[in-house]
Design an enzyme around this catalytic site. Structure first.
Site, PDB file in Angstrom:
ATOM      1  N   LYS A 296       5.326  22.138  34.734  1.00 43.22           N
ATOM      2  CA  LYS A 296       6.100  20.922  34.992  1.00 43.22           C
ATOM      3  C   LYS A 296       7.468  21.307  35.538  1.00 43.22           C
ATOM      4  O   LYS A 296       8.283  21.911  34.853  1.00 43.22           O
ATOM      5  CB  LYS A 296       6.252  20.094  33.721  1.00 43.22           C
ATOM      6  CG  LYS A 296       6.969  18.774  33.979  1.00 43.22           C
ATOM      7  CD  LYS A 296       7.161  18.016  32.693  1.00 43.22           C
ATOM      8  CE  LYS A 296       7.976  16.758  32.940  1.00 43.22           C
ATOM      9  NZ  LYS A 296       8.330  16.086  31.689  1.00 43.22           N
TER      10      LYS A 296
ATOM     11  N   TYR B 261      12.573  21.554  21.193  1.00 49.28           N
ATOM     12  CA  TYR B 261      13.479  20.548  21.757  1.00 49.28           C
ATOM     13  C   TYR B 261      14.180  19.734  20.665  1.00 49.28           C
ATOM     14  O   TYR B 261      15.404  19.553  20.686  1.00 49.28           O
ATOM     15  CB  TYR B 261      12.712  19.606  22.700  1.00 49.28           C
ATOM     16  CG  TYR B 261      13.570  18.474  23.202  1.00 49.28           C
ATOM     17  CD1 TYR B 261      14.419  18.655  24.285  1.00 49.28           C
ATOM     18  CD2 TYR B 261      13.563  17.233  22.572  1.00 49.28           C
ATOM     19  CE1 TYR B 261      15.233  17.624  24.730  1.00 49.28           C
ATOM     20  CE2 TYR B 261      14.373  16.205  23.004  1.00 49.28           C
ATOM     21  CZ  TYR B 261      15.204  16.402  24.091  1.00 49.28           C
ATOM     22  OH  TYR B 261      16.014  15.381  24.521  1.00 49.28           O
TER      23      TYR B 261
ATOM     24  N   ASP C  47      13.432  22.973  30.494  1.00 46.29           N
ATOM     25  CA  ASP C  47      14.419  22.501  31.459  1.00 46.29           C
ATOM     26  C   ASP C  47      15.716  22.080  30.772  1.00 46.29           C
ATOM     27  O   ASP C  47      16.803  22.197  31.347  1.00 46.29           O
ATOM     28  CB  ASP C  47      13.854  21.326  32.256  1.00 46.29           C
ATOM     29  CG  ASP C  47      13.396  20.195  31.352  1.00 46.29           C
ATOM     30  OD1 ASP C  47      14.084  19.168  31.300  1.00 46.29           O
ATOM     31  OD2 ASP C  47      12.343  20.339  30.700  1.00 46.29           O
TER      32      ASP C  47
END
Length: 532
Positions: free
Chosen positions: A380, A273, A308
């Site tokens: 998640k 990330y 995500d």
């Protein structure tokens, strides 16, 4: 029971390729250290506080953490190739300072002198450093046990998925009542978003803070205050309320240590990330993430990964296989660092364009694929953000469909979607409505996970197998390259963002280790992991 029956040979092939693709990253992490890893060692040994910087009239203009001062001084005088432990505890053994805090103050005064010991002196420094860091890890271990005791006493939420709600005003003293209100309204996990830009700070702020922008600073004192507040409301409600923050950015190892010392329960901790979305140097990130994940493994903390986010920059259908590849790589790197399946909150999201025909069926296929690939992981599940338009009625409907998908596919952690996403920072009333949406769907349809089984050969089954096949093909290309994942990141494989290994923020904080290098925290954590 998984609703999809995946080809076990293909699944095994995917994991084998993920291990091969990740190996260059593991080798890189083992051969290097960073300034943040070394600062984390000092934090485990008990060094806290800041060195006040004064201006011309004696007023304090800044505060620099002592861990930064000491690591910078060691690096300037002897380098960090041997790590910080040997020079620091050798200096302590020389008798110039009574303890680590006094030595740090000598550094601030400019009188501390460091050298890398050899022979018997090096052995004495190793022993002293190991004892000091072991005391910090003992506190982490005690917090792990305390969490288990509280869960056994208070109990866990009565159902899965756990409801995960974000609270962050910028002021920790405003966050606390909002977090407690959210827990009373049904939230099981409270996430405190970090202040904008903190991931790019190469130090951890100190103390309770009240000035964050679009989030609250991650500090040890803020962790302590929120943990105590959630313990209070958990006792009131009769269930353990979990606390999440972010171990990412340039201080990933240090924040992981602070989370272990203050009994946080989950941490955002993704292998890529910071590289992709904060332009942090890949080498810095991969070295830091391995150490931070070892701390999380020891502390019993669940990590949340960030797949995500790829779907906010790439098409959620065309690039779905890159999410699966990232999940497999995150799993591989996490397990190499000692994390277990129950600690892998692998991320994915409800981000397909709702105007696309069969969008909900596609979402179900992707969610079921993740559930089938990682049956023991608390996945998640992230709500829609990219296609939220400001139409709050449409947004509330989309969030309802997102919640239904989470219930149907057995997700482990469900982040509460806000109908005001992309409009305003949510008000308490927005959160209350969003929690009502979640509660209604889970109460009305939570048991459907037992009944929902798409037919073999049907639309959902075919789509899931297509994505898995594409993921394996991509993993083959990555694994066949000598640099593996490092090259894939440089090529823009994830989130259509290119990040070469010699660019990005924080590269100057990466150091190749010398043969005599010693890190007592790594030694102790690896030894404990070998016993498990």
């Amino acid at each position: 029971m998984n609703a999809l029956e995946l080809d076990p040979v293909l699944v095994a092939r995917a994991r084998e390729l993920a291990v091969r693709a990740a190996q260059p990253v593991v080798d890189l992490a083992r051969a290097h250290t960073t300034v943040s890893v070394e600062r984390a060692v000092l934090r485990l040994a008990g060094l806290t506080g800041t060195d006040p910087v004064t201006g011309g009239e004696g007023t304090v203009t800044d505060r620099v953490p002592w861990v930064n001062r000491v690591v910078d001084a060691v690096r300037e005088q002897v380098g960090l190739e041997a790590g910080v432990a040997l020079p620091v505890w050798h200096a302590l053994a020389a008798g110039g300072a009574a303890d680590l805090q006094a030595l740090a103050e000598q550094v601030g005064a400019g009188t501390a002198r460091f050298s890398v010991p050899t022979g018997a002196a090096a052995e004495r420094a190793r022993d002293a450093a190991r004892d000091a860091v072991a005391a910090g890890l003992a506190r982490v271990d005690a917090n792990h046990r305390r969490r288990e005791e509280l869960v056994a006493t208070l109990g866990d939420p009565p159902r899965r998925p756990w409801i995960y709600l974000i609270v962050a005003t910028g002021d920790i003293h405003e966050d606390i009542p909002q977090a407690q209100a959210a827990a009373r309204a049904g939230a099981d996990v409270i996430a405190v978003i970090r202040s904008t830009g903190q991931s790019l700070l190469d130090y951890v702020p100190e103390g309770a803070t009240r000035t964050g922008y679009a989030g609250t600073y991650a500090t040890q004192e803020n962790f302590r205050l929120m943990r105590a507040a959630l313990d209070d409301v958990g006792a009131e409600l009769g269930r353990y309320v979990r606390l999440t923050n972010y171990a990412s950015g340039l201080c990933m190892p240090e924040i992981a240590v602070l989370a272990g010392l203050e009994r946080l329960d989950m941490m955002l901790n993704d292998a890529m990330y910071g590289i992709l979305f904060r332009d942090i140097n890949p080498q810095r990130t991969f070295v830091d993430q391995r150490f931070s994940r070892m701390v999380h493994a020891r502390a019993g903390i669940i990590i949340n990964t960030g797949e995500d986010n790829y779907l906010t920059t790439a098409d959620a259908v065309d690039e779905a296989h890159t999410v699966t590849v990232s999940q497999l790589l995150n799993e591989t790197l996490a397990k190499e660092a000692g994390l277990q399946d129950w600690q892998l909150g692998l991320g994915h999201a409800f981000e397909i364009d709702p105007d696309r025909r069969e969008s909900f069926r596609l979402e179900l296929a992707h969610a079921l694929l993740a559930r089938a690939l990682f049956p023991d992981a608390p996945l998640k599940w992230m709500p829609p953000t990219k296609h939220m338009t400001g139409d709050v009625f449409r947004g509330y409907l989309l969030d309802g469909f997102f919640n239904l998908a989470g219930a149907l596919t057995g997700q482990g952690i469900l982040l509460v979607g806000m109908m005001t996403e992309a409009v305003v920072t949510p008000w308490l009333s927005d959160r209350d409505l969003a929690l009502r949406n979640v509660r209604y769907v889970l109460d009305a349809a939570g048991g459907l996970v037992e009944d929902f089984a798409p037919p073999r050969g049907g639309f959902i089954d075919r789509r899931a197998h297509t994505v898995l096949g594409e993921a394996v093909q991509l993993l083959e290309r990555i694994a066949d390259h000598p640099e593996g994942l490092i090259q894939a990141v440089a090529d823009g494989t994830f989130g259509i963002t290119r990040r070469p290994p010699d660019r990005g923020k924080g590269l100057d904080g990466v150091v190749r280790l010398a043969p005599e290098a010693y890190n007592p925290a790594l030694e102790l954590m690896e030894r404990e992991a070998a016993r498990a």
